[in-house]
Design an enzyme around this catalytic site. Sequence first.
Site, PDB file in Angstrom:
ATOM      1  N   GLY A 128      47.252  15.778   4.688  1.00 27.03           N
ATOM      2  CA  GLY A 128      47.840  16.171   3.231  1.00 27.03           C
ATOM      3  C   GLY A 128      46.782  16.127   2.169  1.00 27.03           C
ATOM      4  N   SER A 213      43.276  15.923   9.769  1.00 25.28           N
ATOM      5  CA  SER A 213      43.160  16.551   8.401  1.00 25.28           C
ATOM      6  C   SER A 213      42.588  15.869   7.242  1.00 25.28           C
ATOM      7  CB  SER A 213      44.327  17.150   7.975  1.00 25.28           C
ATOM      8  OG  SER A 213      44.412  18.398   6.946  1.00 25.28           O
TER       9      SER A 213
END
Length: 525
Positions: A128, A213
């Site tokens: 995120g 990520s």
Amino acid sequence: MDDHRLTRRGLGLAASAALTLTTPLGAAPAFGRDRQRVVAETRYGSVRTTPDGRVLSAKGVPYGRARRFERPGPPAPWTGRPDFTRFGPASPQRGREPNQSEDCLRLNLWTPALDQARRPVIVYIHGGAYSTGSGSSPLTHGARLAARGDAVVVTVNHRLGPLGYAPLARIAPGFEDSGNLGQLDLVLALEWVRDNITAFGGDPACVTVVGQSGGGAKIATLMAMPAAAGLFHRAVTMSGQQVTASGPLNATRRGQVWLEALGLTAERADEVRALPVARLLEAAGATDPILGGSLYFGPVLDGRSLTRHPFFPDAPAQSAHIPMMIGNCREETLAFLGDDPANAGLTWETLPAKLTPSQMRIDIAPDEVVAWYRAEHPELTPDQVLIRATTAARSWRAAVIEAEMRAAQGSPAWVYQLDFPSLRTNGRTGAYHTSDIPLMLDNVEAEGSGAAGLDGQAMSDRMTDALLAFARTGDPNHPGLPRWTPYSLAHRETMVLDRASRMENDPRGDERRFFGRIPYIQPGS
């Protein structure tokens, strides 16, 4: 670490142990009429675990506490046996994550048993970017992974966005650590694991951090933070890298823009401690003076917590001894661009307008990119070139750089490329950003997985066993995959993960060389 060596027989024994939730010799069987030990004693209080599939879990356990914009400290001790059956709050954020609160320094864990088995520990750090997400996504639940590998699995929440990475240190006194608070939260969580995981059947000397990520980027940053030295022993980054952090001057410019959006001057900066959190988050939507788009919040080269860039000019020496796995997905940007109808049905004439600086992240002429792909990859459609080009220019570059830096250091990483296709909700398929999460964590049937029903479980078996082998030994090899060798500058060895996985030297090498002519600067730096 011979006691963590993974073999075919060991996998079978581990699975059997997970099925029965083995307890210490002479203890009662799991979940029978007799009671199994379900309460762990930590330094801060008792933690009652509950059955979760074939393992035990505890959710929302405090690992720290912190005042707004201050360094975190240990949690307040508690008495009695609080309810640890529900996930704790996520950090306040602009996303749609439920249950947000500034009291977010919580972790969740899954374990086969509360015994003295000293199992490998896998700590998953959510993605995120540095602004959204939590450790409670169904894709990252740890019950299946813990049972399959006879391991202890932990997921973590920490401060995000301006609460975790507000770059105010050079603007006003009292904010010296504000640009790296989210990273310091993660350090504290890993200290909690070191000090308490034995009570949950884990081995504090065998901790693997895994992140996708933004989670991978956080791990790359931890690898260069002195405070994190010795707290983990393996590292896995999935489509998440951090070559450079925000420089102190660019970070300060962002802090100034954020204060201006709040209607504050440097002299009034201290007022951010009392403003409603909704206002702090709203102001984070101001235009970033460096990148455009909304403000970037991420690690800052502050000379305190972070004294060097994570992977520039080389790989950090403090982590040279830590085995590392670096992964990427072949069609990363399908996750960002593939759901927009405006990016479908492109022609060679309309494609260049889509290859904008915000998508390519490097300074290159779109017409040149289109001409190169048409000449070198005539089999690709314009829609496919959009995804392949933006992936190679933007999402893949930092992974290549980190693998090169590790190889040059003499401590090469194990590199993978995911080619196995998952399904988007609009029907498009590809190995897109986030598609490796359920495959690596054995959650292909979870909500949000695109791999369900597509031979995903067979692919997950191979990837999950590689992760478990790596967590135990620092080597991902196991009988379900071809022989995996580390990345070298001479051959660029890469495990291509697909229905028929294979080792390949320098996959997509022509794309790497084409885009490698253009200087790459980590977004946010």
